[in-house]
Design an enzyme around this catalytic site. Structure first.
Site, PDB file in Angstrom:
ATOM      1  N   HIS A 137     -12.491 -36.487  31.891  1.00 22.35           N
ATOM      2  CA  HIS A 137     -11.985 -35.144  31.588  1.00 22.35           C
ATOM      3  C   HIS A 137     -13.194 -34.209  31.524  1.00 22.35           C
ATOM      4  CE1 HIS A 137     -10.401 -31.992  28.844  1.00 22.35           C
ATOM      5  NE2 HIS A 137      -9.187 -32.424  29.121  1.00 22.35           N
ATOM      6  N   ASP A 214     -14.618 -41.284  24.789  1.00 25.37           N
ATOM      7  CA  ASP A 214     -13.597 -40.246  24.718  1.00 25.37           C
ATOM      8  C   ASP A 214     -12.260 -40.969  24.536  1.00 25.37           C
ATOM      9  OD1 ASP A 214     -11.533 -38.537  25.292  1.00 25.37           O
ATOM     10  OD2 ASP A 214     -12.446 -37.669  27.085  1.00 25.37           O
ATOM     11  N   GLN A 217      -6.947 -40.081  24.826  1.00 26.44           N
ATOM     12  CA  GLN A 217      -5.676 -40.600  25.346  1.00 26.44           C
ATOM     13  C   GLN A 217      -5.407 -42.040  24.906  1.00 26.44           C
ATOM     14  OE1 GLN A 217      -3.477 -38.751  26.694  1.00 26.44           O
ATOM     15  NE2 GLN A 217      -4.727 -36.952  27.108  1.00 26.44           N
ATOM     16  N   LYS A 240      -2.902 -34.817  19.730  1.00 29.50           N
ATOM     17  CA  LYS A 240      -2.324 -35.772  20.690  1.00 29.50           C
ATOM     18  C   LYS A 240      -1.766 -36.990  19.944  1.00 29.50           C
ATOM     19  CE  LYS A 240      -5.692 -34.436  24.206  1.00 29.50           C
ATOM     20  NZ  LYS A 240      -4.986 -33.584  25.158  1.00 29.50           N
ATOM     21  N   CYS A 378      -7.690 -30.794  33.914  1.00 27.68           N
ATOM     22  CA  CYS A 378      -9.088 -30.758  33.417  1.00 27.68           C
ATOM     23  C   CYS A 378      -9.859 -31.970  33.908  1.00 27.68           C
ATOM     24  CB  CYS A 378      -9.144 -30.687  31.891  1.00 27.68           C
ATOM     25  SG  CYS A 378      -8.504 -29.166  31.245  1.00 27.68           S
TER      26      CYS A 378
HETATM   27  C1  LIG Z   1      -9.182 -37.704  28.128  1.00 21.39           C
HETATM   28  C2  LIG Z   1      -9.327 -36.414  27.384  1.00 21.39           C
HETATM   29  N1  LIG Z   1     -10.506 -36.080  26.872  1.00 21.39           N
HETATM   30  C3  LIG Z   1     -10.697 -34.955  26.169  1.00 21.39           C
HETATM   31  C4  LIG Z   1      -9.668 -34.075  25.974  1.00 21.39           C
HETATM   32  C5  LIG Z   1      -9.912 -32.833  25.189  1.00 21.39           C
HETATM   33  O1  LIG Z   1      -9.172 -32.861  24.007  1.00 21.39           O
HETATM   34  P1  LIG Z   1      -9.092 -31.576  23.081  1.00 21.39           P
HETATM   35  O2  LIG Z   1      -8.681 -30.441  23.975  1.00 21.39           O
HETATM   36  O3  LIG Z   1      -8.075 -31.934  22.065  1.00 21.39           O
HETATM   37  O4  LIG Z   1     -10.446 -31.376  22.509  1.00 21.39           O
HETATM   38  C6  LIG Z   1      -8.419 -34.346  26.508  1.00 21.39           C
HETATM   39  C7  LIG Z   1      -7.306 -33.380  26.382  1.00 21.39           C
HETATM   40  O5  LIG Z   1      -6.473 -33.270  27.228  1.00 21.39           O
HETATM   41  C8  LIG Z   1      -8.239 -35.559  27.213  1.00 21.39           C
HETATM   42  O6  LIG Z   1      -7.059 -35.879  27.719  1.00 21.39           O
END
Ligand SMILES: Cc1ncc(COP(=O)(O)O)c(C=O)c1O
Length: 420
Positions: A137, A214, A217, A240, A378
């Site tokens: 992401h 990260d 998910q 999430k 993203c």
């Molecule tokens: C794999 C992954 N990493 C990071 C993020 C970023 O999360 P946040 O916008 O809650 O900081 C997301 C959000 O869609 C994500 O799916």
């Protein structure tokens, strides 16, 4: 436990799972969209909130709203105790060794940026490398790019194969003595690929490279055990995980956190301040400058209680079964191609429909009451890898049903009629 007993346990967990009963806990699932029952399949973007989470916020603001750590009065004491409780719930949820290792942040993005700006700036220099994968992401690309530019370091990428898998042998080959840090997702938001994280972390540690995960998910869909994984840092987002927006968690090993400089300066992160010198607070407060998102912290604690009550094993088994059902159904549609066919996936089906732009697919589905995400999610490099600009993404949670998947399939058929 034998593999057979494991399967039996899983199938029992899936059968015992009462999705109708669970849906009652989520008020929003009774909403109508364009006059149709809401079919919410955008859980990877943000998930819905059970009443217990919503009530925890109302309860805090109604009965004990006060700032934390700063007063002896009863409301402040209650708010502080509630935040401490939540931190302990998070610790147990990911099996961290100590609450000193649990830092509350705004979300995954802020957690990853925190590591880049503190540990990263302290430990990475010219000629060093940060290793990421082609699945990431933007939140797990851009902070490292900024860091590498500043430090004249190199951002190295292990590219994914045609299924959306990070080849382990390629990953291993990319590690070497200049690899100072590895940043990798547990589960891909764009494709649903689950990475073999424990193996990757072992490989990185052979080169003494700490691993930042990260977990945005993963945390909502599977047991996360940071100690079993031996992750050095692990970030995830409350929103999430059926909790509020604006709150997230950064786990870090205590020794690493202790060695790091603070992220931001301000109240709460200090022990003493003079114009000559400031000394910093103990962990985890050293990384929590300013008034925290008190309601969010309480809310994420309530979300964890809720998930624990339903049971993460049951959630994972049910979602896996639903994902298989949905994958089968989408695969049978002519003119629809699933993007991301890794053998180990969680919760996500990304697809493209012949002759229909994903935004048009999303718009037609929306008229049917079906919420999906369309675009690059993203994760533009993932789209580039497959030579496409965007996909339509259906992402599942444990309150989704086979009937909702059937509605999605009927919706896609309608899209195909429309654009044929
Ligand atoms: C794999 C992954 N990493 C990071 C993020 C970023 O999360 P946040 O916008 O809650 O900081 C997301 C959000 O869609 C994500 O799916």
């Amino acid at each position: 436990m034998s593999a057979h007993a494991e399967v039996l346990k899983d199938s029992r967990a899936a059968t015992a799972f009462n999705v109708d009963r669970i849906r009652e806990d989520f008020p929003i699932l009774r909403e109508k969209v364009h006059g149709k029952p809401l079919v919410y399949l955008d859980n990877a973007a943000t998930s819905q909130k059970p009443k217990a989470v919503i009530d925890s916020l109302v309860d805090y603001y109604t009965h004990y709203n006060a700032n934390v750590h700063r007063a002896v009065h009863l409301l402040s004491t209650r708010a502080t105790a509630a935040c401490d409780d939540s931190r302990e719930k998070v610790r147990r949820f990911i099996n961290a060794g100590s609450t000193n290792e649990i830092v509350f942040v705004r979300g995954t993005t802020e957690g990853l940026n925190l590591v880049a700006q503190t540990h990263g700036r302290q430990n990475i220099g010219p000629g060093d490398e940060v290793l990421i994968s082609g699945l990431e992401h933007h939140s797990n690309i851009v902070p490292w790019q900024i860091l590498c530019e500043e430090k004249q370091a190199r951002l190295r990428v292990v590219h994914i194969d045609d299924r959306g898998v990070v080849p382990l042998d390629e990953f291993e080959k990319a590690l070497h003595e200049r690899t100072r840090l590895v940043a990798i997702s547990h589960v891909s938001n764009a494709l649903g690929t689950v990475n073999p994280l424990a193996d990757m972390i072992k490989m990185a540690h052979r080169w003494n490279a700490p691993v930042v995960v990260d977990g945005a998910q993963a945390a909502p869909h599977m047991h996360v055990d940071v100690r079993a994984l031996d992750a050095d840092f692990y970030a995830f987002s409350g929103h999430k995980l059926f909790g509020p927006t604006g709150i997230g968690v950064l786990y870090g090993k205590e020794a690493l956190f202790n060695a790091m400089p603070p992220f931001q300066g301000g109240g709460d992160m200090i022990r003493s301040v003079t114009f000559e010198k400031t000394t910093y607070n103990d962990l985890p407060y050293k990384f929590e400058a300013g008034t925290p998102d008190i309601a969010g912290i309480i809310g994420i604690g309530a979300a964890i209680d809720y998930v624990n009550d339903v049971g993460m094993d049951a959630i994972a088994a049910y979602e896996q079964e639903l994902l298989e059902y949905a994958t089968d159904a989408v695969s049978q549609l002519e003119g629809v191609r699933i993007i991301g066919t890794a053998p180990n996936k969680a919760s996500v089906i990304s697809f493209v429909v012949d002759n229909a732009h994903p935004h048009d697919v999303g718009t037609v589905l929306d008229r049917e009451g079906i919420a999906v995400r369309t675009g690059h999610h993203c994760a533009q490099p993932v789209m580039d890898r497959f030579g496409i600009a965007a996909t339509t993404r259906a992402s599942l949670a444990f309150y989704n049903t086979r009937e909702e998947v059937d509605a999605l399939i009927a919706g896609i058929r309608r899209v195909q009629e429309f654009f044929s």
